[in-house]
Scaffold this active site. Structure first.
Site, PDB file in Angstrom:
ATOM      1  N   HIS B 334     -40.007  -5.591  36.993  1.00 50.11           N
ATOM      2  CA  HIS B 334     -40.253  -4.150  36.797  1.00 50.11           C
ATOM      3  C   HIS B 334     -39.579  -3.325  37.900  1.00 50.11           C
ATOM      4  CE1 HIS B 334     -43.014  -5.499  33.704  1.00 50.11           C
ATOM      5  NE2 HIS B 334     -43.528  -6.320  34.589  1.00 50.11           N
ATOM      6  N   GLU B 349     -48.123  -3.189  39.413  1.00 44.54           N
ATOM      7  CA  GLU B 349     -47.501  -4.509  39.501  1.00 44.54           C
ATOM      8  C   GLU B 349     -46.152  -4.440  40.206  1.00 44.54           C
ATOM      9  OE1 GLU B 349     -46.461  -6.274  35.744  1.00 44.54           O
ATOM     10  OE2 GLU B 349     -45.422  -7.922  36.732  1.00 44.54           O
ATOM     11  N   HIS B 403     -43.785 -11.802  38.996  1.00 46.86           N
ATOM     12  CA  HIS B 403     -44.575 -10.865  38.203  1.00 46.86           C
ATOM     13  C   HIS B 403     -46.065 -11.045  38.486  1.00 46.86           C
ATOM     14  CE1 HIS B 403     -41.644  -9.246  35.188  1.00 46.86           C
ATOM     15  NE2 HIS B 403     -40.941 -10.256  35.661  1.00 46.86           N
ATOM     16  N   GLU B 464     -46.391 -15.744  37.129  1.00 50.97           N
ATOM     17  CA  GLU B 464     -47.459 -14.765  36.906  1.00 50.97           C
ATOM     18  C   GLU B 464     -48.575 -15.186  37.854  1.00 50.97           C
ATOM     19  OE1 GLU B 464     -47.379 -12.035  35.329  1.00 50.97           O
ATOM     20  OE2 GLU B 464     -46.228 -12.160  33.454  1.00 50.97           O
TER      21      GLU B 464
END
Lengths: 183, 501
Positions: B334, B349, B403, B464
């Site tokens: 992101h 995030e 992430h 993650e």
């Protein structure tokens, strides 16, 4: 072959008619709504009106996620509609509510601002509030759930997902968003 | 009236937390003066091709006299020698009586008056560099006009009173300003006012005409490990505890005889006033080698069309010859307009991802045999395709995308994703370190159909670390000690994968 063509022709014609009809009938519909709200409150917030009209009821598959985002969960849900646009909207609405404690909606926080079905092409305009942004596995399952839900309709050939009206390259930042998804 | 240059030193906390508002493509530009971030309540904006900044920054951050005439909608900006007049929504400005055409007009948005910063700064004699990927505008003021920071309060109380009278009498002699400034300022000579941690002075930065950038210095300079940025491609080398010698000021060298190197820029770095940054602008990703001896740092930039001689051709890591250097791409997920997931307390995030990457960078800077390319080191948004292209063009040996997850408040745990078969062993190695570092529920190694790990060609994984939608996970992931453990785990996993233990 010819039969197929005729069928498509009829579909297009009826789609055109319905669009035209709903175009000039917006006012009537809202009045009908108001009537229903006051008289048949028990019908709850479910869309449109009484059973007297030619509303179609259909049981369809809606796709959800398990608790841990490991796989899609398929459930049967009944939708009601009286136009192709409404059929898509009803399926999307079903995608937004949890099916059960282990069939969780992947789209509950997204806002479907508009949706339409025209010539086999579904166009959905989504607004994605920050809290609707899922992680990588969530985005993957959400897109699969959307595709499998809408592509079960024979007449749907493609799905174009827009974000606030724009054809963005990704919905939640992990997977590419083709414009459109093709069946 | 002499205008005393006042520089307000704002805390240069490196907030990259501007949420993306406005159009999808907008990134909030940032403004730096001599390497210091200038913050303001109202944000700068990009309009067309120009960066506009609130006029308040020009007054408070840069320290120029700013006047506003409501009836004419006119902004006057002036220092000792220059008077700039801008009319809101007019594309022509006036500098010391001459009319100048502008690319972008001054404008008022939400009651904030914004002015085109490049035009204003250059008219006032500042050097302006624009870093497109980070949308950062770097302004540099020469030492002789910006000294006296420490004494600015004393100076301004002494001489700031009757505004206007002298300027209108046409005082354009900047010496007046300098001499009176030095009278209440003991350290106008920059060489005597160096911060105590400066150990080396940069004397020249040049291109040798063949393939190398030569950076000469006096004293001691230990450069940080060079790294690359993309969009456009750049090689960046930071020189901590350094300053410019009196003979050299921030500037650039244009290179026209190299296949990929186009420009060398050198200036104070964005993070620290005593860290200088040298940036090599490239028109294509290029391999490089950094060496250092006898007061000279040399960066050889290899022709991207030619396979660089020192890198051994695809031997498998397992045969690991003693000094092979591995190329690794680290991807903070992101960024910029894409905030990613959000915690219930409003943390993003993208901030977590970048924080981990910067901690990883700190550790990998020490690894001589790992050459790292970062898809972003600031709050920017490279597209998914950009991230894939970076790794594939580089023919990287490993790719790690960082992430954090989000689903329901009840979902929790750490997952490591792979897509291609050649990535699964890497995922298994990394996961065992990662899950230990997060201390969260072990959700195992999973298959994931995500673009950056699918369309890259080297072993590629996506981490993650935990669920920001879960309160316990989120608290851990934004804990500094846990973040450091995660960064260390990523480095351990990477080194085991590359057999560099």
């Amino acid at each position: 072959m010819r039969q197929l063509r005729t069928t498509i022709g009829l579909l297009l014609l009826s789609a055109a008619l319905v669009t035209a009809a709903s175009g000039c009938g917006t006012k009537d519909k809202s009045q009908a709504n108001a009537n229903t709200d006051s008289s048949v409150a028990a019908a709850g917030n479910q869309s449109e009106q009484a059973a007297s009209t030619d509303k179609t009821k259909q049981s369809i598959h809606i796709y959800y996620s398990d608790q841990d985002l490991t796989s899609l969960v398929e459930l049967n849900r009944e939708i009601e509609y009286d136009s192709p646009d409404q059929k898509v909207a009803a399926a999307l609405a079903a995608l937004q509510t949890d099916g059960s404690s282990d069939a969780l909606s992947l789209w509950s926080k997204a806002q479907f601002q508009s949706s339409s079905l025209k010539d086999g092409a579904v166009t959905i305009d989504i607004h994605l509030p920050e809290e609707a942004r899922l992680g990588a596995p969530g985005e993957m399952l959400a897109l699969q759930a959307l595709k499998q839900t809408l592509f079960q309709f024979d007449e749907v050939q493609s799905i174009d997902v827009l974000v606030d009206g724009e054809a963005v390259d990704t919905l939640m930042g992990h997977e590419e968003l083709p414009h459109p998804f093709v069946k | 009236m002499r205008k005393l240059v006042v520089v307000i030193m704002l805390l240069s906390l490196f907030f990259s937390l501007f949420p993306a508002i406005g159009q999808a493509a907008s990134v909030t530009p940032k403004l730096y003066l001599n390497g210091k971030l200038l913050e303001s309540q109202e944000e700068p904006r990009i309009v067309g091709q120009s960066t506009l900044v609130p006029v308040r920054i020009v007054a408070e951050g840069l320290g120029y006299d700013v006047g506003w005439n409501q009836s004419d909608k006119r902004v006057d900006i002036q220092d000792d020698s220059t008077l700039i007049t801008l009319i809101v929504d007019s594309r022509s400005a006036n500098v010391n009586g001459s009319v100048v055409q502008l690319d972008a007009a001054a404008t008022i948005i939400n009651k904030v008056t914004l002015v085109p910063i490049r035009f204003v700064a250059e008219s006032l004699g500042l050097q302006v560099y624009y870093d497109n990927p980070t949308k950062a505008v770097h302004l540099y003021k020469q030492a002789d006009s910006s000294s006296g920071n420490d004494n600015s309060n004393e100076g301004s109380t002494g001489s700031e009173s009757p505004t206007g009278s002298e300027t209108s009498s046409g005082n354009n002699n900047s010496n007046t300003g300098d001499s009176s400034e030095s009278s209440n300022n003991n350290n106008t000579d920059p060489s005597t006012s160096l911060p105590s941690n400066v150990q080396g002075l940069l004397t020249t930065v040049q291109y040798d005409g063949i393939a190398s950038v030569l950076i000469d210095y006096d004293g001691t300079i230990t450069p940080n490990k060079a790294f690359t940025l993309t969009g456009p491609d750049r090689i960046v080398i930071d020189l901590p505890n350094s300053a410019f010698a009196s003979t050299l000021s921030p500037g650039q060298v244009v290179v026209d005889s190299h296949p990929s190197l186009t420009k060398i820029r050198y200036a104070v770095g964005p993070d620290n006033p005593t860290t200088l940054r040298v940036v090599l602008d490239l028109n294509a990703a290029s391999s490089y080698n950094v060496s250092q001896q006898d007061g000279r740092i040399q960066i050889d930039v290899f022709d991207p069309a030619v396979v660089p001689p020192p890198v051994t051709t695809p031997t498998t890591p397992s045969t690991g010859s003693g000094d092979q250097v591995y190329k690794v791409v680290i991807d903070a997920g992101h960024g910029g307009k894409d905030p990613g997931a959000k915690t219930a307390t409003g943390l993003y995030e993208k901030t977590f991802n970048l924080s981990i990457v910067l901690k990883v960078k700190e550790l990998l800077d020490k690894e001589k045999r790992i050459q790292v390319t970062y898809t972003r080191t600031g709050d920017t948004y490279p597209s998914l395709q950009d991230r894939v292209d970076i790794a594939n063009k580089l023919k990287a040996d490993a790719f790690i995308s960082i992430h954090a997850n989000s689903f329901t408040p009840a979902t929790n745990g750490t997952e490591t994703y792979y897509n291609r078969a050649n990535s699964k062993p890497f995922a298994q190695i990394m996961h065992k370190y990662l899950v230990k570092a997060t201390g969260l529920k072990d959700n195992g190694v999973r298959f994931g159909d995500f673009k950056v790990i699918r369309e890259t060609t080297m072993p590629a994984i996506l981490l993650e670390s935990g669920y920001l939608s879960n309160a316990t996970d989120a608290k851990a992931l934004f804990d500094s000690a846990v973040q450091s453990r995660i960064a260390a785990a990523i480095v351990s996993g990477l080194k085991e994968q590359l057999k560099l233990q």
